[in-house]
Motif scaffolding. Structure first.
Motif, PDB file in Angstrom:
ATOM      1  N   LYS A  30       4.541  26.432  16.454  1.00  0.00           N
ATOM      2  CA  LYS A  30       4.997  25.343  15.575  1.00  0.00           C
ATOM      3  C   LYS A  30       5.241  24.103  16.407  1.00  0.00           C
ATOM      4  O   LYS A  30       5.223  24.166  17.638  1.00  0.00           O
ATOM      5  CB  LYS A  30       6.271  25.765  14.841  1.00  0.00           C
ATOM      6  N   ARG A  31       5.444  22.990  15.718  1.00  0.00           N
ATOM      7  CA  ARG A  31       5.780  21.762  16.436  1.00  0.00           C
ATOM      8  C   ARG A  31       7.178  21.321  16.035  1.00  0.00           C
ATOM      9  O   ARG A  31       7.566  21.478  14.876  1.00  0.00           O
ATOM     10  CB  ARG A  31       4.806  20.640  16.074  1.00  0.00           C
ATOM     11  N   VAL A  32       7.902  20.777  16.986  1.00  0.00           N
ATOM     12  CA  VAL A  32       9.207  20.215  16.641  1.00  0.00           C
ATOM     13  C   VAL A  32       9.320  18.833  17.270  1.00  0.00           C
ATOM     14  O   VAL A  32       8.592  18.505  18.201  1.00  0.00           O
ATOM     15  CB  VAL A  32      10.385  21.098  17.144  1.00  0.00           C
ATOM     16  N   SER A  33      10.250  18.040  16.723  1.00  0.00           N
ATOM     17  CA  SER A  33      10.453  16.697  17.251  1.00  0.00           C
ATOM     18  C   SER A  33      11.919  16.322  17.099  1.00  0.00           C
ATOM     19  O   SER A  33      12.617  16.831  16.212  1.00  0.00           O
ATOM     20  CB  SER A  33       9.583  15.705  16.475  1.00  0.00           C
ATOM     21  N   ASP A  34      12.387  15.430  17.976  1.00  0.00           N
ATOM     22  CA  ASP A  34      13.745  14.912  17.799  1.00  0.00           C
ATOM     23  C   ASP A  34      13.735  13.701  16.872  1.00  0.00           C
ATOM     24  O   ASP A  34      14.783  13.135  16.556  1.00  0.00           O
ATOM     25  CB  ASP A  34      14.415  14.613  19.148  1.00  0.00           C
ATOM     26  N   LYS A  35      12.536  13.280  16.440  1.00  0.00           N
ATOM     27  CA  LYS A  35      12.404  12.274  15.382  1.00  0.00           C
ATOM     28  C   LYS A  35      11.330  12.796  14.447  1.00  0.00           C
ATOM     29  O   LYS A  35      10.174  12.394  14.531  1.00  0.00           O
ATOM     30  CB  LYS A  35      11.975  10.925  15.989  1.00  0.00           C
ATOM     31  N   ALA A  36      11.720  13.688  13.564  1.00  0.00           N
ATOM     32  CA  ALA A  36      10.719  14.411  12.771  1.00  0.00           C
ATOM     33  C   ALA A  36      10.340  13.676  11.496  1.00  0.00           C
ATOM     34  O   ALA A  36      11.160  12.961  10.909  1.00  0.00           O
ATOM     35  CB  ALA A  36      11.237  15.800  12.428  1.00  0.00           C
ATOM     36  N   HIS A  92       2.272   6.939  13.071  1.00  0.00           N
ATOM     37  CA  HIS A  92       3.569   7.102  13.749  1.00  0.00           C
ATOM     38  C   HIS A  92       4.010   5.850  14.507  1.00  0.00           C
ATOM     39  O   HIS A  92       4.989   5.877  15.244  1.00  0.00           O
ATOM     40  CB  HIS A  92       3.504   8.270  14.746  1.00  0.00           C
ATOM     41  N   GLY A  93       3.265   4.751  14.345  1.00  0.00           N
ATOM     42  CA  GLY A  93       3.578   3.540  15.120  1.00  0.00           C
ATOM     43  C   GLY A  93       4.617   2.649  14.461  1.00  0.00           C
ATOM     44  O   GLY A  93       5.429   3.108  13.651  1.00  0.00           O
ATOM     45  N   GLU A  94       4.562   1.390  14.823  1.00  0.00           N
ATOM     46  CA  GLU A  94       5.526   0.425  14.295  1.00  0.00           C
ATOM     47  C   GLU A  94       5.052  -0.097  12.932  1.00  0.00           C
ATOM     48  O   GLU A  94       3.891  -0.492  12.794  1.00  0.00           O
ATOM     49  CB  GLU A  94       5.600  -0.763  15.256  1.00  0.00           C
ATOM     50  N   ILE A  95       5.962  -0.123  11.938  1.00  0.00           N
ATOM     51  CA  ILE A  95       5.597  -0.587  10.599  1.00  0.00           C
ATOM     52  C   ILE A  95       5.201  -2.055  10.653  1.00  0.00           C
ATOM     53  O   ILE A  95       5.872  -2.861  11.298  1.00  0.00           O
ATOM     54  CB  ILE A  95       6.769  -0.432   9.605  1.00  0.00           C
ATOM     55  N   GLY A  96       4.090  -2.385   9.971  1.00  0.00           N
ATOM     56  CA  GLY A  96       3.644  -3.775   9.939  1.00  0.00           C
ATOM     57  C   GLY A  96       2.758  -4.103  11.132  1.00  0.00           C
ATOM     58  O   GLY A  96       2.132  -5.167  11.164  1.00  0.00           O
ATOM     59  N   LYS A  97       2.731  -3.220  12.114  1.00  0.00           N
ATOM     60  CA  LYS A  97       1.860  -3.474  13.273  1.00  0.00           C
ATOM     61  C   LYS A  97       0.722  -2.451  13.231  1.00  0.00           C
ATOM     62  O   LYS A  97      -0.265  -2.648  12.559  1.00  0.00           O
ATOM     63  CB  LYS A  97       2.677  -3.342  14.561  1.00  0.00           C
ATOM     64  N   ASP A  98       0.885  -1.336  13.941  1.00  0.00           N
ATOM     65  CA  ASP A  98      -0.153  -0.291  13.888  1.00  0.00           C
ATOM     66  C   ASP A  98      -0.092   0.470  12.565  1.00  0.00           C
ATOM     67  O   ASP A  98      -1.087   0.978  12.073  1.00  0.00           O
ATOM     68  CB  ASP A  98       0.032   0.703  15.043  1.00  0.00           C
ATOM     69  N   ASP A 138      11.553  10.695   6.617  1.00  0.00           N
ATOM     70  CA  ASP A 138      10.767  10.444   7.825  1.00  0.00           C
ATOM     71  C   ASP A 138      11.523   9.660   8.909  1.00  0.00           C
ATOM     72  O   ASP A 138      12.155   8.648   8.629  1.00  0.00           O
ATOM     73  CB  ASP A 138       9.504   9.655   7.452  1.00  0.00           C
ATOM     74  N   GLU A 139      11.464  10.172  10.125  1.00  0.00           N
ATOM     75  CA  GLU A 139      12.011   9.446  11.290  1.00  0.00           C
ATOM     76  C   GLU A 139      10.938   9.157  12.326  1.00  0.00           C
ATOM     77  O   GLU A 139      11.208   8.544  13.356  1.00  0.00           O
ATOM     78  CB  GLU A 139      13.103  10.301  11.965  1.00  0.00           C
ATOM     79  N   ALA A 140       9.700   9.669  12.048  1.00  0.00           N
ATOM     80  CA  ALA A 140       8.675   9.702  13.101  1.00  0.00           C
ATOM     81  C   ALA A 140       7.850   8.419  13.163  1.00  0.00           C
ATOM     82  O   ALA A 140       6.631   8.449  13.083  1.00  0.00           O
ATOM     83  CB  ALA A 140       7.769  10.912  12.901  1.00  0.00           C
ATOM     84  N   ILE A 141       8.529   7.273  13.333  1.00  0.00           N
ATOM     85  CA  ILE A 141       7.800   6.009  13.452  1.00  0.00           C
ATOM     86  C   ILE A 141       8.320   5.236  14.659  1.00  0.00           C
ATOM     87  O   ILE A 141       9.313   5.626  15.284  1.00  0.00           O
ATOM     88  CB  ILE A 141       7.965   5.131  12.192  1.00  0.00           C
ATOM     89  N   GLY A 142       7.629   4.126  14.959  1.00  0.00           N
ATOM     90  CA  GLY A 142       8.069   3.268  16.053  1.00  0.00           C
ATOM     91  C   GLY A 142       7.535   3.695  17.407  1.00  0.00           C
ATOM     92  O   GLY A 142       7.974   3.199  18.442  1.00  0.00           O
ATOM     93  N   TYR A 143       6.577   4.594  17.410  1.00  0.00           N
ATOM     94  CA  TYR A 143       6.038   5.082  18.690  1.00  0.00           C
ATOM     95  C   TYR A 143       5.001   4.142  19.263  1.00  0.00           C
ATOM     96  O   TYR A 143       4.327   3.413  18.523  1.00  0.00           O
ATOM     97  CB  TYR A 143       5.387   6.454  18.504  1.00  0.00           C
ATOM     98  N   GLN A 144       4.884   4.178  20.608  1.00  0.00           N
ATOM     99  CA  GLN A 144       3.769   3.536  21.290  1.00  0.00           C
ATOM    100  C   GLN A 144       2.937   4.637  21.956  1.00  0.00           C
ATOM    101  O   GLN A 144       3.310   5.806  21.871  1.00  0.00           O
ATOM    102  CB  GLN A 144       4.314   2.566  22.352  1.00  0.00           C
ATOM    103  N   THR A 145       1.848   4.252  22.613  1.00  0.00           N
ATOM    104  CA  THR A 145       1.026   5.284  23.256  1.00  0.00           C
ATOM    105  C   THR A 145       1.740   5.847  24.482  1.00  0.00           C
ATOM    106  O   THR A 145       2.613   5.196  25.061  1.00  0.00           O
ATOM    107  CB  THR A 145      -0.336   4.726  23.725  1.00  0.00           C
TER     108      THR A 145
END
Ligand code: HEC
Ligand code: HEC
Length: 311
Positions: free
Chosen positions: A206-212, A267-273, A289-296
């Protein structure tokens, strides 16, 4: 015997020479063999000595928590790294063993963890034999470590296989019908485990995240600690390797999931990616949802592989 072509005298001296050189090489071989035998005997005796006098603390079979000192495998590795040359190796280890002192110890971490090794008495000549043995002879790897490495390799293989299927499905879905339809493709439960994965490799993955995104994928406190370690490694420019843990419920392997450019449109920044209209749709499906705002190249989460007994 066709001795005719060679005169008798010459033949005899030839024979003599031949047998002499034969004898010589035989002798040499015999003495080399004897040397090797003596060496093997000495090593076997030293091995026995270490078993009776050192392994109570330096055991390679004791678990991480039960050990009283580092295993000889680790000690030898540290010494060889610092002193590749036999003379320097011998000098350093002998002087430590004759008089263990904190500032002479090569393994400062071990001193902090276990305390300083107590001084011991050695029979005449024994110390030289021990140090020679530890220089010459490869020491057994700590046993639990071997098993973990194997399990970790299997878990990694499995995580990578799953990731590949996931990535491929996602890519095809994005190409075929755009991200609205691709939404469900980042859900592992939608992927049938391929043969390579299900072949007795593990009980579950399974997969888990601290921002799922999906609240079912939220990491436990224990898993969050592991994620935090991976994140620190990544921030320090290291490549997090994965980890193994033995829990009451079974053995688990953890393997990091890192973002790439493809992930950012969901999963990126809203309004950008991440397109705002698309996100409104997504949010309907995943209100928590918490899984946004990520970069590469950031830690998105990790695979949790429950290992089967055969590991
Ligand atoms: C009572 C427990 C104990 C016994 C018995 C013991 N050791 Fe140790 N040994 C330690 C501990 C603890 C350390 C790690 C801390 C340190 O380096 O002093 C250590 C460290 C060492 C080191 C690495 C020192 C360094 O540079 O950091 C060597 C080499 C070593 N032991 C050899 C031996 C040999 C050989 C024997 C048997 C003749 C032996 N030990 C028996 C507890 C023990
Ligand atoms: C098309 C949109 C989309 C793309 C592209 C996408 N994801 Fe997801 N991702 C989702 C959705 C939807 C979920 C929730 C799945 C579920 O319900 O389990 C999710 C869940 C996850 C989870 C599980 C933890 C959680 O947050 O629920 C991880 C880890 C994850 N994605 C990583 C990635 C990575 C890494 C990439 C890029 C390689 C990526 N995703 C690309 C939509 C996407």
């Amino acid at each position: 015997m066709p001795i005719n072509p060679i005169p008798m005298k010459k033949y005899l001296s030839l024979l003599g020479l031949l047998s002499l050189s034969l004898m010589l090489s035989c002798n040499q071989q015999a003495s080399e063999k004897q040397e090797a035998k003596k060496e093997a005997l000495k090593f076997a005796k030293t091995k026995g000595y270490l078993k009776n006098n050192c392994l109570s603390c330096h055991s390679e079979t004791a678990g991480e928590g039960e050990r009283l000192a580092p295993p000889f495998f680790a000690i030898r590795k540290h010494y060889l790294k610092r002193y590749p040359n036999e003379e320097a190796f011998t000098k350093a280890m002998k002087s430590f063993l004759l008089n263990p002192q904190k500032d002479h110890a090569l393994m400062q971490g071990a001193v902090d963890k276990f305390g300083l090794m107590p001084p011991l008495n050695y029979p005449e000549g024994q110390l030289e034999d021990i140090v020679e043995y530890l220089y010459e002879v490869e020491q057994p790897k700590p046993q639990h470590k071997v098993a973990s490495d194997k399990s970790l390799a299997k878990a990694k293989k499995m995580a990578l296989a799953t990731k590949k299927v996931l990535g491929k499905n996602l890519m095809t879905a994005l190409q075929d019908s755009g991200k609205y339809h691709a939404l469900s493709f980042c859900n592992v439960r939608a992927i049938p485990l391929t043969d390579s994965m299900s072949q007795n490799l593990a009980h579950s993955i399974k997969r888990v995240s601290d921002k799922a995104r999906n609240p079912n994928n939220r990491a436990s406190q224990f898993e969050r600690d592991i994620l935090a370690q991976f994140r620190t490694q990544l921030e320090n420019g290291e490549e997090p390797e994965g980890q193994i843990a033995k829990l009451a419920s079974g053995d688990y392997a953890y393997y990091p999931i890192i973002t790439n450019a493809m992930c950012l449109q969901c999963h990126g920044e809203i309004g950008k990616d991440l397109d705002s209209d698309f996100y409104k749709e997504l949010k309907k499906l995943y209100p928590q949802d918490e899984a946004i705002g990520y970069q590469t190249n950031q830690l998105r989460g990790m695979w949790v592989v429950e290992l089967s007994e055969s590991n």
